[in-house]
Design a protein around this motif. Structure first.
Motif, PDB file in Angstrom:
ATOM      1  N   LEU A 681       0.816  -1.214   0.000  1.00 21.93           N
ATOM      2  CA  LEU A 681       0.000   0.000   0.000  1.00 21.93           C
ATOM      3  C   LEU A 681       0.850   1.265   0.000  1.00 21.93           C
ATOM      4  O   LEU A 681       0.360   2.327  -0.364  1.00 21.93           O
ATOM      5  CB  LEU A 681      -0.924  -0.004   1.222  1.00 21.93           C
ATOM      6  CG  LEU A 681      -1.920  -1.170   1.267  1.00 21.93           C
ATOM      7  CD1 LEU A 681      -2.715  -1.102   2.553  1.00 21.93           C
ATOM      8  CD2 LEU A 681      -2.848  -1.136   0.067  1.00 21.93           C
ATOM      9  N   GLY A 682       2.099   1.123   0.415  1.00 22.67           N
ATOM     10  CA  GLY A 682       2.994   2.274   0.377  1.00 22.67           C
ATOM     11  C   GLY A 682       2.513   3.404   1.262  1.00 22.67           C
ATOM     12  O   GLY A 682       2.118   3.209   2.420  1.00 22.67           O
ATOM     13  N   ASP A 683       2.455   4.606   0.696  1.00 21.95           N
ATOM     14  CA  ASP A 683       2.039   5.791   1.455  1.00 21.95           C
ATOM     15  C   ASP A 683       0.518   5.952   1.479  1.00 21.95           C
ATOM     16  O   ASP A 683       0.008   6.922   2.041  1.00 21.95           O
ATOM     17  CB  ASP A 683       2.663   7.046   0.838  1.00 21.95           C
ATOM     18  CG  ASP A 683       4.179   7.034   0.955  1.00 21.95           C
ATOM     19  OD1 ASP A 683       4.671   6.346   1.873  1.00 21.95           O
ATOM     20  OD2 ASP A 683       4.859   7.675   0.137  1.00 21.95           O
ATOM     21  N   ARG A 684      -0.211   5.044   0.873  1.00 20.00           N
ATOM     22  CA  ARG A 684      -1.668   5.190   0.834  1.00 20.00           C
ATOM     23  C   ARG A 684      -2.337   4.792   2.146  1.00 20.00           C
ATOM     24  O   ARG A 684      -3.512   5.058   2.345  1.00 20.00           O
ATOM     25  CB  ARG A 684      -2.242   4.340  -0.305  1.00 20.00           C
ATOM     26  CG  ARG A 684      -1.848   4.818  -1.695  1.00 20.00           C
ATOM     27  CD  ARG A 684      -2.425   3.926  -2.761  1.00 20.00           C
ATOM     28  NE  ARG A 684      -1.870   2.568  -2.676  1.00 20.00           N
ATOM     29  CZ  ARG A 684      -2.340   1.539  -3.387  1.00 20.00           C
ATOM     30  NH1 ARG A 684      -3.381   1.713  -4.193  1.00 20.00           N
ATOM     31  NH2 ARG A 684      -1.780   0.356  -3.276  1.00 20.00           N
ATOM     32  N   LEU A 685      -1.600   4.130   3.025  1.00 20.15           N
ATOM     33  CA  LEU A 685      -2.164   3.671   4.288  1.00 20.15           C
ATOM     34  C   LEU A 685      -1.645   4.561   5.413  1.00 20.15           C
ATOM     35  O   LEU A 685      -0.442   4.755   5.575  1.00 20.15           O
ATOM     36  CB  LEU A 685      -1.772   2.209   4.555  1.00 20.15           C
ATOM     37  CG  LEU A 685      -2.542   1.495   5.657  1.00 20.15           C
ATOM     38  CD1 LEU A 685      -4.006   1.324   5.259  1.00 20.15           C
ATOM     39  CD2 LEU A 685      -1.910   0.142   5.948  1.00 20.15           C
ATOM     40  N   GLY A 686      -2.592   5.116   6.195  1.00 22.68           N
ATOM     41  CA  GLY A 686      -2.215   6.016   7.266  1.00 22.68           C
ATOM     42  C   GLY A 686      -1.680   5.275   8.491  1.00 22.68           C
ATOM     43  O   GLY A 686      -1.852   4.063   8.663  1.00 22.68           O
ATOM     44  N   TRP A 689      -3.891   2.963  11.020  1.00 23.98           N
ATOM     45  CA  TRP A 689      -4.047   1.526  10.829  1.00 23.98           C
ATOM     46  C   TRP A 689      -2.876   0.749  11.428  1.00 23.98           C
ATOM     47  O   TRP A 689      -3.080  -0.262  12.105  1.00 23.98           O
ATOM     48  CB  TRP A 689      -4.168   1.217   9.333  1.00 23.98           C
ATOM     49  CG  TRP A 689      -5.419   1.736   8.716  1.00 23.98           C
ATOM     50  CD1 TRP A 689      -5.573   2.901   8.032  1.00 23.98           C
ATOM     51  CD2 TRP A 689      -6.696   1.105   8.742  1.00 23.98           C
ATOM     52  NE1 TRP A 689      -6.870   3.062   7.608  1.00 23.98           N
ATOM     53  CE2 TRP A 689      -7.589   1.951   8.036  1.00 23.98           C
ATOM     54  CE3 TRP A 689      -7.191  -0.080   9.269  1.00 23.98           C
ATOM     55  CZ2 TRP A 689      -8.927   1.646   7.864  1.00 23.98           C
ATOM     56  CZ3 TRP A 689      -8.518  -0.389   9.095  1.00 23.98           C
ATOM     57  CH2 TRP A 689      -9.381   0.465   8.405  1.00 23.98           C
ATOM     58  N   ASP A 748      -3.803   8.923  11.325  1.00 25.52           N
ATOM     59  CA  ASP A 748      -4.336   9.106   9.976  1.00 25.52           C
ATOM     60  C   ASP A 748      -5.070   7.839   9.530  1.00 25.52           C
ATOM     61  O   ASP A 748      -4.483   6.755   9.517  1.00 25.52           O
ATOM     62  CB  ASP A 748      -3.180   9.421   9.036  1.00 25.52           C
ATOM     63  CG  ASP A 748      -3.662   9.826   7.655  1.00 25.52           C
ATOM     64  OD1 ASP A 748      -4.881   9.817   7.419  1.00 25.52           O
ATOM     65  OD2 ASP A 748      -2.810  10.152   6.819  1.00 25.52           O
ATOM     66  N   ARG A 750      -6.215   7.101   6.475  1.00 25.53           N
ATOM     67  CA  ARG A 750      -6.209   6.856   5.026  1.00 25.53           C
ATOM     68  C   ARG A 750      -6.142   5.361   4.747  1.00 25.53           C
ATOM     69  O   ARG A 750      -5.476   4.619   5.466  1.00 25.53           O
ATOM     70  CB  ARG A 750      -5.007   7.544   4.384  1.00 25.53           C
ATOM     71  CG  ARG A 750      -5.084   9.059   4.318  1.00 25.53           C
ATOM     72  CD  ARG A 750      -3.814   9.629   3.707  1.00 25.53           C
ATOM     73  NE  ARG A 750      -2.623   9.223   4.501  1.00 25.53           N
ATOM     74  CZ  ARG A 750      -1.376   9.279   4.038  1.00 25.53           C
ATOM     75  NH1 ARG A 750      -1.136   9.701   2.814  1.00 25.53           N
ATOM     76  NH2 ARG A 750      -0.372   8.925   4.807  1.00 25.53           N
ATOM     77  N   PRO A 751      -6.808   4.953   3.689  1.00 22.80           N
ATOM     78  CA  PRO A 751      -7.525   5.703   2.638  1.00 22.80           C
ATOM     79  C   PRO A 751      -8.964   6.059   3.000  1.00 22.80           C
ATOM     80  O   PRO A 751      -9.699   6.553   2.136  1.00 22.80           O
ATOM     81  CB  PRO A 751      -7.487   4.738   1.466  1.00 22.80           C
ATOM     82  CG  PRO A 751      -7.489   3.382   2.105  1.00 22.80           C
ATOM     83  CD  PRO A 751      -6.724   3.514   3.374  1.00 22.80           C
TER      84      PRO A 751
END
Length: 936
Positions: A681-686, A689, A748, A750-751
């Protein structure tokens, strides 16, 4: 009137009858008393009771009772015979006259009065205390034993003859050699040797004739004469070449055989010792440095044959040890100084012959001893013979590994056959056990010898363990010290040999270095098992156990370092530790020893630090081969806990807690790092989580501890109640501290979009708060802490709501996260509104439920908000947010003034105000009030 006359007549007639009866009774009683008095007097005059003191006391009591009975009978008879005259006054009843007493005879003691106390029996003399057996003195050390032996040798028996013969023997030998070298003796050598031999024969005959009258003198003279004859034979062959080797050998055989016959026939240990000592010293005294080892070892073979023949008839341990020491000592010295590879064919047969002699001599020694004797096993010969012989064999082979391995295998088979054969006879049962141990040791030794040349270290370790076992079995200090020294020497030899090892040509676990270290470890662990059975030497058992455990881990650790790639080492280390702990736990289940349970406990606890090493090596613990390591930890760890479940005490609690915390750590770290790095997921996961995932395993275990203790306590659920409170407290405290530390992050989601209280981190935080409330309300906490749970939970909830407000301002209002966000108008207004809502809600609820504490806490909160308005929000009155905070606070206060203008007078239950005014104002006493309807 007639009746009165008849009564008087009857009384007058009854008086003589009653007097006769009284006299008969008195005479009977007097006879019984006299007999008893005679018995008592006889007992007193005899100086002691005929039976015991109880009989005397019984006789005295019977005497007193008889006297009292006689007096009562006489008194009653006289009183009945006395006719009544007139009615006696009521205040002065007549006193009956005392009966007459006969004067005491000289043979009788004066009668005792009826009121006298009974004669007390004489007190029994105190029994003499049995003397306590003196405590057994501690066994003497080796120096004390040697000093005692020397003192006895120089103080007992015919000391001058002993010393004189030894000195004379040495002097004659030296004189002959020196005279020969200087050429002083012009007499032909043949005549000189013949004269010496004739003198020796004369001394031998004279000593034989003196064997009955002067035994010590005669035996010593015979031994010295035979030693001189042996010197003559050896000099005639070796120095002057007067006789061929065959003749010298035959004469030596005759002399040694004759010595054995004489010593056995006369039961003379001294004769045998003197003869064998002289025979062994002869080659040393007369050595010319020619290096004829065949003659030397052939001569020693003859001497050892004599010792073997004597051992068949006499259990003389001193003679066996003497031959053992000289044979192997001189042979080893020659091997170090003189041996060359070309000597192998002429040396190997003698090595095998000497080994056969001293292999069978202990069997003959045990055959001549009674079964059950402590000294039935000669440890020096039983364990020393294979040790020295195998070491010399290794020197003869000069590092040829495979032949030496076959030799070890052959020795193992030989000792196994001997152990199987000897166990059938009760006399040899004690000897079969060490032979079986040697068989196992040499069979095991064959494996590393086939791969490397650290034979000496392995032999030393096995021999040390065997000597330690034998020393404990026989309660002898010297074998125990020797066993410890051999194991230390084995470690030093291994370290020296391992430094020269070539690693490139080796394979993991299939190399001599690993096998040698493993054998040293097993020897130490075997010694620990031997010492553990001794109550007074258990500290030494712990030292041996730590020594063996260190070598065990070192043996496998060296293979991990040398043959395992760096990223995988932490995984293999984990498998090694948990396997070691499992073996210790399984052994503990059969032999309760705290060192074993402590090893299993530490093995389960070391998994947590290794998880951090796995994170550093390959990202997260379950990555690459980490899953296999933790699968082994799960299986072996669960089995270890099951093995500890029945007998372990506090170490079981620590082991189980380490088990739970290791899983909380490894699963939490794996979830967190996998979501952050490995899920793609890279930077897409805050971070909300990942941080929530890190706390989930610990949260689940804590919830199981509170609500499902059988789940959390597996596989030791029956005993988990003993430390359940501590386990719950540790996880709850950790979660509270973790949540408090994570209040400083933005969480955070995200997403996903940000939703207050419904984001991953928020859900975990509120779950922790719920768990904290359940824990504080349970019996697992003290009464004081349980009483304060409401304010504590309220304060924690207030903190979580405040952080949720800040995070909402960050995500919805685009306020940068950090300390600087507190200066934003949106943040301050949001805090004012939320805090005011909380304060108003608390005011209303406290007033309606009659909870004065809640109402007062809400009032304090509203006061804080008011102070905040005039100190902080006042600076934001220039914008709508600042104005909204003031307006919102004012409206909320109005709302409170409408619903709850004043605090309740006291705390009450929610339905406390359900009663009517009439009930509250009723002055009727409670016991006179009519009963209320239960349905109301």
């Amino acid at each position: 009137m007639e009746s009165l006359i008849v009564l008087l007549v009857l009384v007058v007639l009854a008086v003589p009858v009653l007097l006769v009866v009284a006299l008969v009774q008195l005479s009977s009683v007097r006879g019984r008393v006299a007999g008893l008095e005679r018995e008592v007097e006889r007992l007193r005059q005899s100086g002691g009771p005929t039976r015991n003191e109880a009989t005397l006391a019984e006789l005295v009591a019977r005497e007193n009772a008889a006297r009292a009975q006689g007096e009562r009978a006489a008194t009653a008879s006289v009183a009945a015979a006395t006719p009544p005259t007139t009615a006696p006054p009521a205040t002065a009843p007549p006193t009956p006259p005392a009966p007459e007493r006969s004067a005491p005879t000289p043979a009788q003691p004066p009668p005792l009065p009826a009121t006298a106390p009974p004669i007390a029996a004489p007190a029994a003399p105190p029994r003499p205390q049995a003397p306590r057996a003196p405590a057994a003195p501690p066994p003497p050390d080796v120096f004390t034993v040697a000093a005692r032996w020397l003192r006895r040798w120089f103080t007992e028996g015919n000391v001058p003859v002993k010393v004189g013969m030894l000195v004379l023997l040495a002097g004659v030998a030296a004189l002959l050699k020196y005279a020969s070298d200087q050429g002083w003796m012009r007499v032909p050598v043949e005549l000189r040797l013949a004269g010496v031999a004739a003198a020796a024969l004369a001394a031998l005959v004279f000593g034989w004739r003196q064997r009955e009258r002067k035994r010590v003198f005669g035996l010593s003279l015979q031994g010295g004469a035979i030693g001189v004859l042996l010197l003559v034979v050896f000099a005639a062959f070796k120095l002057y070449g007067m006789i061929p080797a065959g003749a010298a050998f035959a004469l030596s055989v005759v002399l040694v055989a004759g010595t054995g016959v004489l010593s056995v026939k006369q039961n003379a240990l001294a004769l045998a010792v003197f003869a064998i000592l002289a025979g062994f010293l002869a080659p040393i005294w007369l050595s010319t440095g020619s290096g004829n080892h065949v003659a030397l070892f052939g001569y020693y073979a003859v001497l050892n044959a004599g010792i073997f023949a004597i051992a068949w008839w006499r259990p003389w341990r001193v003679l066996n040890l003497l031959g053992f020491a000289f044979t192997w000592g001189i042979g080893s010295l020659w091997g170090v100084l003189k041996y060359r590879p070309e000597h192998y064919s002429t040396t190997e047969p003698f090595l095998l012959l000497f080994f056969a002699f001293y292999l069978l001599i202990p069997v003959l020694y045990a055959r001549r001893r009674a079964a059950g004797r402590r000294d039935l096993i000669d440890g020096c010969l039983v364990f020393g013979t294979p040790l020295i012989a195998f070491t010399l064999q290794a020197g003869l082979l000069e590092g040829a590994r495979m032949p030496l391995a076959f030799c070890a295998l052959g020795l193992g088979a030989l000792y196994a056959a001997l152990a199987w054969w000897l166990r059938r006879d009760q006399r040899f049962v004690a000897l079969s056990v060490p032979y079986a141990l040697l068989a196992v040791g040499f069979a095991t030794l064959a494996v590393p010898l086939a791969l490397a040349a650290e034979a000496t270290a392995c032999v030393f370790a096995l021999e040390g363990a065997a000597l330690a076992w034998l020393g404990l079995r026989q309660q002898r200090l010297l074998p125990q010290l020797t066993g410890a020294g051999l194991q230390v020497a084995a470690a030093m030899a291994f370290a020296i040999g391992a430094s020269d090892e070539v690693w490139d040509a080796q394979q993991a676990l299939l190399n001599a270095s690993f096998a040698g270290a493993l054998l040293i470890a097993l020897a130490g662990l075997a010694s620990a098992a031997s010492y553990r059975r001794s109550d007074s030497l258990k500290p030494l058992a712990l030292l041996y156990y730590l020594w063996g455990l260190a070598w065990w881990l070192g043996a496998f650790g060296s293979q991990i370092v040398d043959f395992v790639a760096a990223p995988t080492r932490a995984d293999v280390w984990l498998i090694l530790f948990v396997a070691t702990g499992w073996l210790a736990a399984e052994t503990f289940a059969r032999h309760s020893w705290k060192a074993l349970s402590a090893t299993a406990m530490l093995a389960l606890g070391v998994a947590a630090p290794l998880a951090f090493a796995q994170i550093e090596a390959h990202g997260w613990p379950l990555r690459d081969w980490g899953w296999l390591a933790w699968a082994a930890y799960a299986a072996l760890g669960a089995r270890s806990l099951m093995a500890l479940r029945e007998r372990a005490q506090g170490e079981l609690a620590f082991a189980h807690l380490a088990w739970l915390w290791s899983w909380a750590l490894v699963l939490g770290a794996s979830l967190c790092l996998w979501l952050g790095k490995g899920a793609g997921l890279g930077d897409r996961l805050g971070n909300g989580w990942t941080l929530a995932a890190a706390l989930l395993p610990a949260l689940a275990i804590a919830a199981a501890c509170v609500w499902r203790p059988r789940w959390a306590g597996w596989p030791v659920a029956p005993r988990f109640a003993q430390w359940r409170y501590g386990a719950c407290a540790s996880f709850i405290v950790f979660l509270v501290l973790a949540v408090a530390a994570l209040l400083s992050v933005d969480a955070d989601p995200r997403p996903l979009l940000w939703l207050p209280l419904l984001n991953p981190m928020g859900l975990v935080q509120w779950a922790v708060l719920l768990l904290l409330g359940a824990w504080l309300a349970s019996p697992m906490v003290g009464d004081d802490l349980r009483a304060r749970r409401v304010p504590l939970l309220a304060l924690a909830g207030f903190g979580l709501i405040t952080v949720e407000v800040l995070r909402s301002a960050h995500f919805w209002g685009a306020v940068p996260w950090g300390p600087s966000m507190l200066s934003a108008s949106l943040v301050q207004t949001s805090l004012t509104v939320v805090w005011s809502v909380l304060g108003v809600a608390g005011w209303i609820v406290g007033s309606r439920r009659g909870q004065r504490g809640l109402w007062m806490a809400s009032a304090v909160l509203m006061g804080v908000v008011l102070v905040k308005l005039f100190t902080v929000d006042r600076g934001h009155l220039g914008n709508l947010l600042g104005i909204a905070s003031f307006i919102a606070y004012g409206l909320l206060c109005l709302l409170v003034g409408y619903f709850a203008p004043a605090p309740p007078s006291r705390d009450a239950q929610p339905d406390a105000d359900a009663g009517s005014d009439e009930t509250d104002n009723d002055d009727t006493p409670p016991d006179q009030r009519p009963p209320q309807d239960a349905s109301a």
